[in-house]
Design a protein around this motif. Structure first.
Motif, mmCIF file in Angstrom:
data_model
loop_
_atom_site.group_PDB
_atom_site.id
_atom_site.type_symbol
_atom_site.label_atom_id
_atom_site.label_comp_id
_atom_site.label_asym_id
_atom_site.label_seq_id
_atom_site.Cartn_x
_atom_site.Cartn_y
_atom_site.Cartn_z
ATOM 1 N N SER A 10 0.832 -1.201 0.000
ATOM 2 C CA SER A 10 0.000 0.000 0.000
ATOM 3 C C SER A 10 0.867 1.251 0.000
ATOM 4 O O SER A 10 2.045 1.195 0.348
ATOM 5 C CB SER A 10 -0.868 0.000 1.265
ATOM 6 O OG SER A 10 -1.609 1.194 1.373
ATOM 7 N N ASP A 15 -2.991 5.917 8.025
ATOM 8 C CA ASP A 15 -4.330 5.336 8.164
ATOM 9 C C ASP A 15 -4.558 4.086 7.312
ATOM 10 O O ASP A 15 -5.607 3.462 7.388
ATOM 11 C CB ASP A 15 -5.448 6.372 7.971
ATOM 12 C CG ASP A 15 -5.282 7.212 6.727
ATOM 13 O OD1 ASP A 15 -4.373 6.940 5.927
ATOM 14 O OD2 ASP A 15 -6.073 8.159 6.561
ATOM 15 N N LYS A 16 -3.546 3.685 6.521
ATOM 16 C CA LYS A 16 -3.592 2.364 5.866
ATOM 17 C C LYS A 16 -3.086 1.293 6.840
ATOM 18 O O LYS A 16 -2.989 0.122 6.494
ATOM 19 C CB LYS A 16 -2.731 2.346 4.603
ATOM 20 C CG LYS A 16 -3.256 3.226 3.485
ATOM 21 C CD LYS A 16 -4.286 2.512 2.662
ATOM 22 C CE LYS A 16 -4.635 3.322 1.416
ATOM 23 N NZ LYS A 16 -5.606 2.630 0.577
ATOM 24 N N GLY A 17 -2.731 1.722 8.054
ATOM 25 C CA GLY A 17 -2.303 0.786 9.079
ATOM 26 C C GLY A 17 -0.800 0.599 9.133
ATOM 27 O O GLY A 17 -0.302 -0.358 9.734
ATOM 28 N N LEU A 85 -3.057 -5.792 5.506
ATOM 29 C CA LEU A 85 -3.474 -4.403 5.331
ATOM 30 C C LEU A 85 -4.316 -4.018 6.555
ATOM 31 O O LEU A 85 -5.537 -4.124 6.544
ATOM 32 C CB LEU A 85 -4.276 -4.219 4.032
ATOM 33 C CG LEU A 85 -4.551 -2.764 3.647
ATOM 34 C CD1 LEU A 85 -3.265 -2.047 3.236
ATOM 35 C CD2 LEU A 85 -5.575 -2.678 2.519
ATOM 36 N N THR A 87 -5.697 -1.553 7.770
ATOM 37 C CA THR A 87 -6.157 -0.210 7.439
ATOM 38 C C THR A 87 -7.336 0.270 8.285
ATOM 39 O O THR A 87 -8.133 -0.527 8.760
ATOM 40 C CB THR A 87 -6.557 -0.156 5.944
ATOM 41 O OG1 THR A 87 -6.969 1.162 5.610
ATOM 42 C CG2 THR A 87 -7.690 -1.122 5.618
ATOM 43 N N TYR A 88 -7.418 1.570 8.437
ATOM 44 C CA TYR A 88 -8.660 2.194 8.911
ATOM 45 C C TYR A 88 -8.976 3.386 8.017
ATOM 46 O O TYR A 88 -9.716 4.286 8.371
ATOM 47 C CB TYR A 88 -8.592 2.589 10.396
ATOM 48 C CG TYR A 88 -7.351 3.334 10.828
ATOM 49 C CD1 TYR A 88 -7.339 4.713 10.926
ATOM 50 C CD2 TYR A 88 -6.182 2.635 11.138
ATOM 51 C CE1 TYR A 88 -6.198 5.389 11.321
ATOM 52 C CE2 TYR A 88 -5.037 3.304 11.542
ATOM 53 C CZ TYR A 88 -5.049 4.686 11.631
ATOM 54 O OH TYR A 88 -3.919 5.363 12.016
ATOM 55 N N TYR A 89 -8.389 3.361 6.820
ATOM 56 C CA TYR A 89 -8.626 4.366 5.784
ATOM 57 C C TYR A 89 -10.035 4.110 5.242
ATOM 58 O O TYR A 89 -10.369 2.979 4.924
ATOM 59 C CB TYR A 89 -7.572 4.157 4.687
ATOM 60 C CG TYR A 89 -7.585 5.121 3.549
ATOM 61 C CD1 TYR A 89 -6.891 6.321 3.635
ATOM 62 C CD2 TYR A 89 -8.236 4.811 2.363
ATOM 63 C CE1 TYR A 89 -6.855 7.196 2.565
ATOM 64 C CE2 TYR A 89 -8.205 5.685 1.283
ATOM 65 C CZ TYR A 89 -7.516 6.879 1.400
ATOM 66 O OH TYR A 89 -7.486 7.747 0.332
ATOM 67 N N PRO A 94 -10.635 -2.576 -0.706
ATOM 68 C CA PRO A 94 -9.302 -2.257 -1.217
ATOM 69 C C PRO A 94 -8.925 -3.198 -2.370
ATOM 70 O O PRO A 94 -8.974 -4.416 -2.234
ATOM 71 C CB PRO A 94 -8.385 -2.481 -0.012
ATOM 72 C CG PRO A 94 -9.278 -2.345 1.178
ATOM 73 C CD PRO A 94 -10.607 -2.886 0.731
ATOM 74 N N THR A 109 -6.459 -8.411 7.708
ATOM 75 C CA THR A 109 -6.891 -7.023 7.557
ATOM 76 C C THR A 109 -7.829 -6.684 8.707
ATOM 77 O O THR A 109 -8.060 -7.504 9.589
ATOM 78 C CB THR A 109 -7.541 -6.791 6.169
ATOM 79 O OG1 THR A 109 -7.748 -5.387 5.976
ATOM 80 C CG2 THR A 109 -8.874 -7.515 6.033
ATOM 81 N N CYS A 115 -13.096 -4.097 3.752
ATOM 82 C CA CYS A 115 -12.131 -5.164 4.053
ATOM 83 C C CYS A 115 -12.850 -6.453 4.419
ATOM 84 O O CYS A 115 -12.461 -7.543 3.986
ATOM 85 C CB CYS A 115 -11.208 -4.747 5.188
ATOM 86 S SG CYS A 115 -10.146 -3.360 4.760
#
Length: 180
Positions: A10, A15-17, A85, A87-89, A94, A109, A115
């Motif tokens: 990524s 915020d993608k973690g 991933l 993430t919390y975007y 994704p 994820t 997700c």
């Protein structure tokens, strides 16, 4: 014994973690069977991006490898054992998780909208809470120690993507959406 590649594919955004992944790498640093790899660019214009100097510190301390932008992502995914991933975007599904699933990879994820449409917990991967390096490290450890589980999750990922996300299905749904 083999070293497993755990891939974070990524843009290097917080915020993608990314920080969750880096902190998990710190927890896992003593596990010589796991290689934590970042595949993605720093986005200088994004306030949510990690700085080059900060990233270089993580790389120099041997916590992660950084590949930068990867042109051939399917090849990179196929060389990885686990795709992460955390993430919390706020995004839809994704695309990289669909790609990882289509390459037959076990995925870790977050249990967030989008997700959790591509990863079904304990079917083709593991869903973890956001911003939890401990949950991520635990999930990586569990998958790294269980090749059968990784293989089953990978097969299930591939099956899921063929059933749910094949381009024919997506194209038909898109046409149906526009034409009513």
């Amino acid at each position: 014994s083999e070293v497993l590649t755990v891939l974070f594919p990524s843009r290097l955004l917080i915020d993608k973690g990314l920080i969750t992944f880096l902190e998990a790498a710190k927890i896992l640093r003593k596990n010589i069977k796991i290689k934590m790899v970042l595949a993605g660019d720093i986005d200088e214009d994004n306030p949510n991006s990690i700085s080059t100097s900060e990233l270089n510190k993580w790389v120099e301390s041997n916590l992660v490898e950084w590949l930068g932008h990867v042109e051939d992502m399917p090849d990179m995914l196929s060389k990885s054992s686990i795709v992460c991933l955390p993430t919390y975007y706020p995004e839809g599904v994704p695309k990289v998780l669909i790609e990882a699933a289509s390459c037959g990879r076990a995925i870790i994820t977050t249990d967030t909208p989008g997700c959790n449409e591509i990863v079904h917990n304990n079917y083709n991967g593991m869903l973890i809470p956001i911003k939890s390096p401990k949950h991520l490290a635990d999930a990586i450890t569990k998958l790294s120690e269980d090749s059968l589980m990784r293989n089953v999750f990978g097969k299930n990922s591939r099956d899921l993507v063929l059933q749910k996300f094949s381009s024919d299905i997506v194209n038909n749904l898109t046409v149906h959406l526009y034409l009513g």
